[in-house]
Motif scaffolding. Structure first.
Motif, PDB file in Angstrom:
ATOM      1  N   MET A   1       0.816  -1.201   0.000  1.00  0.00           N
ATOM      2  CA  MET A   1       0.000   0.000   0.000  1.00  0.00           C
ATOM      3  C   MET A   1       0.861   1.267   0.000  1.00  0.00           C
ATOM      4  N   LYS A   2       1.921   1.265   0.860  1.00  0.00           N
ATOM      5  CA  LYS A   2       2.797   2.427   0.938  1.00  0.00           C
ATOM      6  C   LYS A   2       3.499   2.663  -0.403  1.00  0.00           C
ATOM      7  N   PHE A   3       3.839   1.551  -1.079  1.00  0.00           N
ATOM      8  CA  PHE A   3       4.523   1.669  -2.382  1.00  0.00           C
ATOM      9  C   PHE A   3       3.619   2.359  -3.404  1.00  0.00           C
ATOM     10  N   ILE A   4       2.323   2.000  -3.400  1.00  0.00           N
ATOM     11  CA  ILE A   4       1.364   2.591  -4.345  1.00  0.00           C
ATOM     12  C   ILE A   4       1.200   4.091  -4.068  1.00  0.00           C
ATOM     13  N   VAL A   5       1.123   4.455  -2.775  1.00  0.00           N
ATOM     14  CA  VAL A   5       0.989   5.867  -2.401  1.00  0.00           C
ATOM     15  C   VAL A   5       2.241   6.637  -2.811  1.00  0.00           C
ATOM     16  N   ALA A   6       3.421   6.057  -2.550  1.00  0.00           N
ATOM     17  CA  ALA A   6       4.692   6.711  -2.915  1.00  0.00           C
ATOM     18  C   ALA A   6       4.794   6.875  -4.424  1.00  0.00           C
ATOM     19  N   LYS A   7       4.362   5.859  -5.158  1.00  0.00           N
ATOM     20  CA  LYS A   7       4.398   5.927  -6.617  1.00  0.00           C
ATOM     21  C   LYS A   7       3.456   7.013  -7.128  1.00  0.00           C
ATOM     22  N   LYS A   9       2.480   9.713  -5.498  1.00  0.00           N
ATOM     23  CA  LYS A   9       3.068  11.016  -5.163  1.00  0.00           C
ATOM     24  C   LYS A   9       4.183  11.371  -6.135  1.00  0.00           C
ATOM     25  N   LEU A  10       4.999  10.384  -6.506  1.00  0.00           N
ATOM     26  CA  LEU A  10       6.088  10.621  -7.458  1.00  0.00           C
ATOM     27  C   LEU A  10       5.538  11.029  -8.826  1.00  0.00           C
ATOM     28  N   VAL A  11       4.467  10.355  -9.268  1.00  0.00           N
ATOM     29  CA  VAL A  11       3.851  10.678 -10.556  1.00  0.00           C
ATOM     30  C   VAL A  11       3.299  12.103 -10.533  1.00  0.00           C
ATOM     31  N   ILE A  12       2.626  12.491  -9.442  1.00  0.00           N
ATOM     32  CA  ILE A  12       2.087  13.854  -9.315  1.00  0.00           C
ATOM     33  C   ILE A  12       3.227  14.871  -9.330  1.00  0.00           C
ATOM     34  N   PHE A  13       4.299  14.571  -8.598  1.00  0.00           N
ATOM     35  CA  PHE A  13       5.464  15.465  -8.563  1.00  0.00           C
ATOM     36  C   PHE A  13       6.065  15.640  -9.955  1.00  0.00           C
ATOM     37  N   LEU A  14       6.239  14.550 -10.684  1.00  0.00           N
ATOM     38  CA  LEU A  14       6.822  14.628 -12.029  1.00  0.00           C
ATOM     39  C   LEU A  14       5.904  15.375 -12.994  1.00  0.00           C
ATOM     40  N   LYS A  15       4.596  15.200 -12.845  1.00  0.00           N
ATOM     41  CA  LYS A  15       3.658  15.955 -13.688  1.00  0.00           C
ATOM     42  C   LYS A  15       3.747  17.447 -13.401  1.00  0.00           C
TER      43      LYS A  15
END
Length: 194
Positions: A1-7, A9-15
């Motif tokens: 679950m934490k991995f999905i949330v981190a992923k 957040k990373l996608v939002i940051f990169l966008k």
């Protein structure tokens, strides 16, 4: 679950970062820096030509010129020199470099004798030989791999910091507009946000 949330957040940051990433601006800045560092004549292709096709002549470095003439700081300087071709024609030129071995060893007592490498069919393309890579292997390692890697990593690091500061500025501006509109902004502790 934490991995999905981190992923996520990373996608939002990169966008968010992509929204302010201007590739045309990066290309323009890189082209400007490239032309400033290597100049018109002593870019990697010219170095390759001088190593493979260059002839040598004995010349005299007459002194320093340009903005940082006779500076002790490690900045790029212009060294002016002259050399004669086999037909007797004298060529006056300059080298854009941090240091030249002949000058450093003589403690800047000009004029200094130096070996100049030049292209026989285009003698205006020349360079102080001690400042050139000794062979193609050194050119490839020092300039193309080492120099380019260092330059690109430094540039990427600086641009990411610059663009993150733009994002932070935009976020502060957005918060200020919300406050001016009458909204109340609350910062909740993480355990209350779940």
């Amino acid at each position: 679950m934490k991995f999905i949330v981190a992923k996520a957040k990373l996608v939002i940051f990169l966008k968010d970062l992509y929204r302010i990433w201007f590739p045309w601006l990066d290309l323009a800045i890189l082209a400007f820096i490239y032309s400033f560092i290597w100049g018109e004549y002593i870019n990697p292709y010219r170095q390759y030509q001088l190593i493979v096709y260059g002839k040598t002549a004995v010349g005299k470095i007459s002194g320093e010129d340009g903005l940082y003439a006779y500076s002790d700081y490690p900045r790029t300087r212009d060294f002016t020199y002259t050399f004669s071709l086999p037909n007797g024609k004298t060529i006056k030129s300059s080298a854009h470099a941090f240091s030249i071995d002949e000058v450093e060893s003589m403690n800047k007592n000009f004029p200094v004798t130096a070996t100049i490498s030049y292209l026989p069919d285009q003698p205006t393309i020349n360079w102080v030989k001690s400042n050139l890579p000794s062979d193609l292997n050194e050119l490839f390692k020092r300039t193309l791999i080492g120099g380019t890697s260092f330059f690109l990593i430094s540039y990427l690091f600086i641009m990411v910091i610059f663009r993150l500061s733009i994002l932070e500025h935009r976020e502060k501006k957005r918060m200020k507009k919300l406050e001016e509109s009458g909204y109340t902004i609350l910062e909740l502790p993480k355990f209350l946000m779940n």
